[in-house]
Design a protein around this motif. Structure first.
Motif, PDB file in Angstrom:
ATOM      1  N   LYS A 224      64.948  46.344  35.743  1.00 27.28           N
ATOM      2  CA  LYS A 224      65.392  46.197  37.130  1.00 27.28           C
ATOM      3  C   LYS A 224      65.301  47.513  37.895  1.00 27.28           C
ATOM      4  CE  LYS A 224      68.142  42.129  36.964  1.00 27.28           C
ATOM      5  NZ  LYS A 224      68.977  41.353  37.827  1.00 27.28           N
ATOM      6  N   ASP A 225      65.482  48.631  37.211  1.00 25.63           N
ATOM      7  CA  ASP A 225      65.464  49.932  37.868  1.00 25.63           C
ATOM      8  C   ASP A 225      64.112  50.625  37.788  1.00 25.63           C
ATOM      9  OD1 ASP A 225      68.138  49.599  38.452  1.00 25.63           O
ATOM     10  OD2 ASP A 225      68.808  50.633  36.643  1.00 25.63           O
ATOM     11  N   GLY A 226      63.134  50.027  37.116  1.00 26.87           N
ATOM     12  CA  GLY A 226      61.837  50.657  36.928  1.00 26.87           C
ATOM     13  C   GLY A 226      60.924  50.515  38.125  1.00 26.87           C
ATOM     14  N   SER A 227      59.911  51.337  38.172  1.00 25.87           N
ATOM     15  CA  SER A 227      58.899  51.244  39.218  1.00 25.87           C
ATOM     16  C   SER A 227      58.076  49.982  38.990  1.00 25.87           C
ATOM     17  CB  SER A 227      57.970  52.456  39.182  1.00 25.87           C
ATOM     18  OG  SER A 227      58.697  53.623  39.480  1.00 25.87           O
ATOM     19  N   PRO A 228      57.849  49.214  40.046  1.00 20.89           N
ATOM     20  CA  PRO A 228      57.150  47.946  39.859  1.00 20.89           C
ATOM     21  C   PRO A 228      55.632  48.091  39.858  1.00 20.89           C
ATOM     22  CG  PRO A 228      57.794  48.138  42.123  1.00 20.89           C
ATOM     23  CD  PRO A 228      58.357  49.349  41.399  1.00 20.89           C
ATOM     24  N   LEU A 229      55.004  47.154  39.212  1.00 18.49           N
ATOM     25  CA  LEU A 229      53.567  46.949  39.316  1.00 18.49           C
ATOM     26  C   LEU A 229      53.388  46.068  40.546  1.00 18.49           C
ATOM     27  CD1 LEU A 229      50.660  46.921  38.102  1.00 18.49           C
ATOM     28  CD2 LEU A 229      51.378  44.908  36.804  1.00 18.49           C
ATOM     29  N   ILE A 230      52.504  46.439  41.456  1.00 17.23           N
ATOM     30  CA  ILE A 230      52.299  45.681  42.678  1.00 17.23           C
ATOM     31  C   ILE A 230      50.925  45.028  42.618  1.00 17.23           C
ATOM     32  CG2 ILE A 230      52.134  45.793  45.198  1.00 17.23           C
ATOM     33  CD1 ILE A 230      53.972  48.285  45.025  1.00 17.23           C
ATOM     34  N   LEU A 231      50.904  43.696  42.723  1.00 14.00           N
ATOM     35  CA  LEU A 231      49.660  42.942  42.659  1.00 14.00           C
ATOM     36  C   LEU A 231      49.551  42.033  43.869  1.00 14.00           C
ATOM     37  CD1 LEU A 231      49.798  41.859  38.905  1.00 14.00           C
ATOM     38  CD2 LEU A 231      48.444  43.689  39.895  1.00 14.00           C
ATOM     39  N   GLY A 232      48.341  41.922  44.410  1.00 14.17           N
ATOM     40  CA  GLY A 232      48.098  41.048  45.543  1.00 14.17           C
ATOM     41  C   GLY A 232      48.177  39.587  45.133  1.00 14.17           C
ATOM     42  N   LYS A 233      48.374  38.735  46.113  1.00 12.96           N
ATOM     43  CA  LYS A 233      48.520  37.309  45.837  1.00 12.96           C
ATOM     44  C   LYS A 233      47.194  36.652  45.431  1.00 12.96           C
ATOM     45  CE  LYS A 233      52.712  36.196  48.176  1.00 12.96           C
ATOM     46  NZ  LYS A 233      53.397  35.275  49.068  1.00 12.96           N
ATOM     47  N   GLY A 234      46.101  37.369  45.490  1.00 20.99           N
ATOM     48  CA  GLY A 234      44.821  36.828  45.069  1.00 20.99           C
ATOM     49  C   GLY A 234      44.702  36.587  43.582  1.00 20.99           C
ATOM     50  N   ILE A 235      45.682  36.998  42.791  1.00 25.23           N
ATOM     51  CA  ILE A 235      45.603  36.798  41.340  1.00 25.23           C
ATOM     52  C   ILE A 235      45.915  35.376  40.929  1.00 25.23           C
ATOM     53  CG2 ILE A 235      46.146  39.210  40.833  1.00 25.23           C
ATOM     54  CD1 ILE A 235      48.984  38.210  40.018  1.00 25.23           C
ATOM     55  N   VAL A 236      46.533  34.590  41.826  1.00 27.20           N
ATOM     56  CA  VAL A 236      46.862  33.198  41.464  1.00 27.20           C
ATOM     57  C   VAL A 236      45.947  32.211  42.129  1.00 27.20           C
ATOM     58  CG1 VAL A 236      49.260  33.466  40.814  1.00 27.20           C
ATOM     59  CG2 VAL A 236      48.707  33.148  43.190  1.00 27.20           C
TER      60      VAL A 236
ATOM     61  N   PRO B 273      58.451  28.251  40.443  1.00 24.57           N
ATOM     62  CA  PRO B 273      58.344  28.479  38.989  1.00 24.57           C
ATOM     63  C   PRO B 273      56.910  28.389  38.460  1.00 24.57           C
ATOM     64  CG  PRO B 273      60.188  27.038  39.464  1.00 24.57           C
ATOM     65  CD  PRO B 273      59.451  27.228  40.760  1.00 24.57           C
ATOM     66  N   ALA B 274      56.079  27.533  39.040  1.00 32.83           N
ATOM     67  CA  ALA B 274      54.684  27.421  38.589  1.00 32.83           C
ATOM     68  C   ALA B 274      53.915  28.701  38.922  1.00 32.83           C
ATOM     69  CB  ALA B 274      54.017  26.213  39.223  1.00 32.83           C
ATOM     70  N   VAL B 275      54.158  29.256  40.092  1.00 34.93           N
ATOM     71  CA  VAL B 275      53.502  30.504  40.492  1.00 34.93           C
ATOM     72  C   VAL B 275      54.001  31.650  39.635  1.00 34.93           C
ATOM     73  CG1 VAL B 275      53.229  32.159  42.386  1.00 34.93           C
ATOM     74  CG2 VAL B 275      53.096  29.715  42.852  1.00 34.93           C
ATOM     75  N   GLU B 276      55.300  31.667  39.370  1.00 35.87           N
ATOM     76  CA  GLU B 276      55.874  32.708  38.521  1.00 35.87           C
ATOM     77  C   GLU B 276      55.244  32.684  37.129  1.00 35.87           C
ATOM     78  OE1 GLU B 276      60.228  34.529  37.331  1.00 35.87           O
ATOM     79  OE2 GLU B 276      60.108  32.461  38.032  1.00 35.87           O
ATOM     80  N   ALA B 277      55.025  31.504  36.585  1.00 36.03           N
ATOM     81  CA  ALA B 277      54.401  31.373  35.268  1.00 36.03           C
ATOM     82  C   ALA B 277      52.969  31.888  35.283  1.00 36.03           C
ATOM     83  CB  ALA B 277      54.438  29.921  34.816  1.00 36.03           C
ATOM     84  N   LYS B 278      52.233  31.613  36.359  1.00 35.87           N
ATOM     85  CA  LYS B 278      50.846  32.100  36.468  1.00 35.87           C
ATOM     86  C   LYS B 278      50.803  33.615  36.564  1.00 35.87           C
ATOM     87  CE  LYS B 278      48.912  28.016  38.709  1.00 35.87           C
ATOM     88  NZ  LYS B 278      48.282  27.498  39.938  1.00 35.87           N
ATOM     89  N   VAL B 279      51.716  34.186  37.360  1.00 34.98           N
ATOM     90  CA  VAL B 279      51.770  35.646  37.493  1.00 34.98           C
ATOM     91  C   VAL B 279      52.127  36.281  36.159  1.00 34.98           C
ATOM     92  CG1 VAL B 279      52.987  37.568  38.608  1.00 34.98           C
ATOM     93  CG2 VAL B 279      52.309  35.577  39.960  1.00 34.98           C
ATOM     94  N   GLU B 280      53.112  35.708  35.462  1.00 23.44           N
ATOM     95  CA  GLU B 280      53.508  36.256  34.166  1.00 23.44           C
ATOM     96  C   GLU B 280      52.362  36.186  33.160  1.00 23.44           C
ATOM     97  OE1 GLU B 280      57.066  35.988  30.863  1.00 23.44           O
ATOM     98  OE2 GLU B 280      57.259  34.920  32.758  1.00 23.44           O
ATOM     99  N   ALA B 281      51.633  35.080  33.132  1.00 26.35           N
ATOM    100  CA  ALA B 281      50.493  34.946  32.221  1.00 26.35           C
ATOM    101  C   ALA B 281      49.411  35.970  32.553  1.00 26.35           C
ATOM    102  CB  ALA B 281      49.928  33.536  32.303  1.00 26.35           C
TER     103      ALA B 281
END
Length: 59
Positions: A47-59, A10-18
């Motif tokens: 849920k059916d949309g094309s995703p934004l793909i980001l590397g794990k370096g953002i956190v 959940p902490a990582v999810e919050a950072k990605v969302e921010a």
């Protein structure tokens, strides 16, 4: 990129969302679906949309 989903802390999810809310205005104020893969995150506003793909370096 493996397509196996892993559980996301959940902490990582919050950072990605921010990060996404700050840097991608089209996602501002929307409910985000965030999945963590082996070496990246996929983020989408639908849920059916094309995703934004980001590397794990953002956190």
């Amino acid at each position: 990129m493996k397509k196996e989903k892993t559980s996301i802390d959940p902490a990582v999810e919050a950072k990605v969302e921010a990060y996404v809310q700050k840097n991608y205005k089209q996602y501002e104020g929307k409910k985000l679906f965030i999945n963590e893969l082996d070496n990246c995150f996929t983020i989408s506003a639908h849920k059916d949309g094309s995703p934004l793909i980001l590397g794990k370096g953002i956190v």
